[in-house]
Write an enzyme that holds these catalytic residues in place. Structure first.
Site, PDB file in Angstrom:
ATOM      1  N   TYR A  63     -10.152   3.316 -12.040  1.00 51.42           N
ATOM      2  CA  TYR A  63      -9.944   4.240 -10.746  1.00 51.42           C
ATOM      3  C   TYR A  63      -9.754   5.713 -11.046  1.00 51.42           C
ATOM      4  O   TYR A  63      -9.386   6.205 -10.068  1.00 51.42           O
ATOM      5  CB  TYR A  63      -8.600   3.716 -10.140  1.00 51.42           C
ATOM      6  CG  TYR A  63      -8.526   2.328  -9.944  1.00 51.42           C
ATOM      7  CD1 TYR A  63      -9.243   1.361  -9.250  1.00 51.42           C
ATOM      8  CD2 TYR A  63      -7.430   1.474 -10.843  1.00 51.42           C
ATOM      9  CE1 TYR A  63      -8.839   0.059  -9.123  1.00 51.42           C
ATOM     10  CE2 TYR A  63      -7.080   0.380 -10.474  1.00 51.42           C
ATOM     11  CZ  TYR A  63      -7.948  -0.465  -9.687  1.00 51.42           C
ATOM     12  OH  TYR A  63      -7.549  -1.998  -9.672  1.00 51.42           O
ATOM     13  N   GLY A 114       0.889  -1.154   0.082  1.00 47.75           N
ATOM     14  CA  GLY A 114       0.116   0.078  -0.106  1.00 47.75           C
ATOM     15  C   GLY A 114       0.690   1.247  -0.015  1.00 47.75           C
ATOM     16  O   GLY A 114       0.095   2.369  -0.054  1.00 47.75           O
ATOM     17  N   GLU A 143       4.620  -6.049   1.823  1.00 51.66           N
ATOM     18  CA  GLU A 143       4.526  -6.651   0.794  1.00 51.66           C
ATOM     19  C   GLU A 143       4.217  -5.378  -0.412  1.00 51.66           C
ATOM     20  O   GLU A 143       3.064  -5.310  -0.970  1.00 51.66           O
ATOM     21  CB  GLU A 143       3.032  -7.521   0.618  1.00 51.66           C
ATOM     22  CG  GLU A 143       3.234  -8.492   1.801  1.00 51.66           C
ATOM     23  CD  GLU A 143       1.709  -9.271   1.927  1.00 51.66           C
ATOM     24  OE1 GLU A 143       0.702  -8.834   1.521  1.00 51.66           O
ATOM     25  OE2 GLU A 143       1.712 -10.225   2.460  1.00 51.66           O
ATOM     26  N   CYS A 196     -13.729  -0.025 -28.671  1.00 52.90           N
ATOM     27  CA  CYS A 196     -15.131   0.491 -29.004  1.00 52.90           C
ATOM     28  C   CYS A 196     -15.895   0.912 -27.604  1.00 52.90           C
ATOM     29  O   CYS A 196     -16.805  -0.059 -27.718  1.00 52.90           O
ATOM     30  CB  CYS A 196     -15.832  -0.143 -29.984  1.00 52.90           C
ATOM     31  SG  CYS A 196     -15.008  -0.578 -31.690  1.00 52.90           S
ATOM     32  N   GLU A 197     -15.486   1.800 -26.946  1.00 51.84           N
ATOM     33  CA  GLU A 197     -16.073   2.100 -25.663  1.00 51.84           C
ATOM     34  C   GLU A 197     -15.833   3.529 -25.314  1.00 51.84           C
ATOM     35  O   GLU A 197     -14.719   4.071 -25.568  1.00 51.84           O
ATOM     36  CB  GLU A 197     -15.898   1.382 -24.515  1.00 51.84           C
ATOM     37  CG  GLU A 197     -16.337  -0.012 -24.565  1.00 51.84           C
ATOM     38  CD  GLU A 197     -16.847  -0.713 -23.088  1.00 51.84           C
ATOM     39  OE1 GLU A 197     -16.974   0.285 -22.310  1.00 51.84           O
ATOM     40  OE2 GLU A 197     -16.726  -1.778 -23.169  1.00 51.84           O
TER      41      GLU A 197
HETATM   42  N1  LLP Z   1      -0.499  -7.369  -0.447  1.00 51.29           N
HETATM   43  C1  LLP Z   1      -1.865  -7.554  -0.337  1.00 51.29           C
HETATM   44  C2  LLP Z   1      -2.400  -8.627   0.476  1.00 51.29           C
HETATM   45  C3  LLP Z   1      -2.616  -7.047  -1.308  1.00 51.29           C
HETATM   46  O1  LLP Z   1      -3.900  -7.310  -1.418  1.00 51.29           O
HETATM   47  C4  LLP Z   1      -1.881  -6.069  -2.195  1.00 51.29           C
HETATM   48  C5  LLP Z   1      -2.636  -5.357  -3.357  1.00 51.29           C
HETATM   49  C6  LLP Z   1      -0.571  -5.708  -1.805  1.00 51.29           C
HETATM   50  C7  LLP Z   1      -0.037  -6.347  -0.903  1.00 51.29           C
HETATM   51  C8  LLP Z   1       0.266  -4.773  -2.713  1.00 51.29           C
HETATM   52  O2  LLP Z   1      -0.621  -3.443  -2.851  1.00 51.29           O
HETATM   53  P1  LLP Z   1       0.494  -2.128  -3.336  1.00 51.29           P
HETATM   54  O3  LLP Z   1       1.618  -1.965  -2.504  1.00 51.29           O
HETATM   55  O4  LLP Z   1       0.630  -2.540  -4.827  1.00 51.29           O
HETATM   56  O5  LLP Z   1      -0.328  -1.038  -3.026  1.00 51.29           O
HETATM   57  N2  LLP Z   1      -4.953  -2.470  -9.113  1.00 51.29           N
HETATM   58  C9  LLP Z   1      -4.951  -1.615  -7.996  1.00 51.29           C
HETATM   59  C10 LLP Z   1      -4.381  -1.945  -6.984  1.00 51.29           C
HETATM   60  C11 LLP Z   1      -4.847  -3.075  -6.087  1.00 51.29           C
HETATM   61  C12 LLP Z   1      -3.983  -3.601  -4.951  1.00 51.29           C
HETATM   62  C13 LLP Z   1      -4.476  -5.129  -4.568  1.00 51.29           C
HETATM   63  N3  LLP Z   1      -3.967  -5.481  -3.558  1.00 51.29           N
HETATM   64  C14 LLP Z   1      -4.204  -0.107  -8.662  1.00 51.29           C
HETATM   65  O6  LLP Z   1      -3.845  -0.259  -9.714  1.00 51.29           O
HETATM   66  O7  LLP Z   1      -4.059   0.844  -8.027  1.00 51.29           O
END
Ligand code: LLP
Length: 423
Positions: free
Chosen positions: A305, A221, A262, A331-332
């Protein structure tokens, strides 16, 4: 940053467009920065490979010593193929069915379970095993509603108040809890989210002294600056607070635990761009519409998003700025990379770089409208190489017909090589 206009032009000339480009040196830099920001001797960086599963990216992170946060059997097999020993992978899938649990348990991977229902079924099937438990941190944060993971109303994690129920199952089936986990959301904005979530998970550990506990995993995150006015968080400062909190906790707990994070976006987002070519400029009354050879199935973040990605005109960077809607070839109506964006004057044939697309770009991609996914190119030590070839439209259709049960005959005479790419 090695994604300079000169190199990007050269890449487009050699490999065509649309093409994803990843700067592997930048990923290494981010990894080292993360290590420095969180100076804990037992720090483990579990790369959230859902952000970008490109094999060259995975191999790079493997060579640096990263672990993997895997969320599907596919993730698991891909990480193993890229060299990750099973002991370096944590399996944090959602809503697993029994057959998936059995499939991945055969590999010996550490399972991270985030629901009471699954925990109950797992305990019966795999008593006495080592396990990680995912709790809902009860903290709500994230840069968009769709990616806030903690708190009420989301499907993630065991509720903190269900700890007693968890303990009953653990005791009855002799499960060894070696890790406690949470993930609050992606692109955490509020300054205290991580520490608040940490405190809630630490309180789980304190309420019950898990004798086998080896680590606490506080998910990903970590925000990166996408927007024009956003700046990079001072992670070294944030790291000081987090390490102080964790250190005090370990002292009180009487055991020096491993500290796991993570990160996904943090490591790869700013290391990648999507190169597209402009093929159509048209005006709709006062609006200038710029049409490109990619589309939202290849980079869905802006549409899904309302995410902002910086866009540069690589071919004509220093001209007068004009306002454009940058569209794709799907096509959207919502197929837009940017709306009313001021960019250096764009001409047909110009190359645009859609920046900060190294995370959740290709990985969230699909072939809607039957347009094949872009090629992937990497840069390492100043050298450019093709990482994944572009699939042709014919090869894409052929792969679908091959899996079809309708018994179509193959309409193409062009031979494919063993990779499924047209020779
Ligand atoms: N750990 C878990 C359990 C997760 O579900 C996620 C992301 C991460 C780590 C990594 O999060 P990050 O450091 O990348 O923020 N597609 C969305 C983000 C979805 C994240 C889902 N889970 C976007 O493009 O912003």
């Amino acid at each position: 940053m090695s994604l300079t206009p000169r190199i990007l032009t050269q890449i487009a000339g050699t490999y065509g467009t649309p093409t994803y480009v990843y700067d592997l040196d930048r990923i290494k830099e981010r990894y080292h920065y993360f290590q420095e920001a969180f100076p804990w001797p037992e720090l483990t960086i579990c790369y959230a490979m859902k952000a970008n599963y490109n094999p060259s990216v995975l191999k790079t992170l493997h060579s640096l010593g990263a672990f993997i946060d895997a969320v599907s059997p596919g993730d698991l097999y891909m990480a193993s193929a890229c060299g990750f020993d099973i002991s370096r992978i944590i399996y944090t899938a959602n809503n697993m069915k029994d057959s998936e649990v059995d499939e991945v348990m055969k590999t010996g991977v550490l399972m991270n379970i985030g629901s009471l229902s699954r925990l109950g079924k797992y305990a019966v099937q795999y008593p006495g095993t080592r396990l990680c438990l995912r709790f809902n941190p009860d903290v709500v944060d994230g840069e968009h509603d769709k990616i806030k993971t903690g708190g009420d109303l989301t499907k993630f994690g065991i509720l903190l108040e269900d700890l007693d129920k968890v303990l009953k199952i653990i005791k009855k089936y002799g499960l060894k809890i070696i890790g406690l986990h949470e993930h609050t959301g992606s692109g955490l904005i509020k300054p205290d989210s991580i520490t608040n979530a940490m405190k809630n998970i630490m309180s789980v550990a304190t309420k019950h002294n898990f004798p086998d506990l080896e680590f606490l995993d506080f998910g990903g995150g970590f925000k990166v600056p996408y927007g024009p006015d956003e700046t990079e968080t001072d992670y070294k400062r944030m790291g000081q607070d987090i390490i102080a909190l964790f250190s005090d906790f370990c002292d009180a707990y009487g055991k020096k635990l491993g500290l796991y994070f993570e990160p996904g976006k943090f490591l790869t987002a700013t290391a990648g761009c999507l190169l597209v070519e402009v093929n159509t400029i048209k005006t709709n009354r006062k609006k200038i519409i710029c049409g490109t050879d990619s589309g939202f199935p290849q980079l869905i973040r802006p549409m899904f998003y309302d995410a902002y990605h910086r866009i540069e005109n690589v071919s004509n960077p220093k001209d007068k700025k004009m306002e454009y809607d940058i569209c794709g070839n799907i096509c959207e109506t919502g197929d837009l990379f940017a709306k009313s964006r001021k960019i250096s004057r764009i001409r047909e044939g110009d190359l645009l770089s859609i920046n900060d697309a190294g995370a959740y770009g290709y990985a969230m991609g699909g072939v809607y409208n039957l347009r094949p996914m872009p090629a992937e190119v990497v840069i390492e030590n100043g050298r450019v190489r093709l990482s994944r070839r572009r699939q042709t439209s014919q090869a894409l259709v052929r792969s679908i017909l091959k899996e079809s049960t309708e018994g179509f005959s193959d309409p193409f005479n062009t031979p494919l090589d063993e990779t499924g790419v047209q020779a």
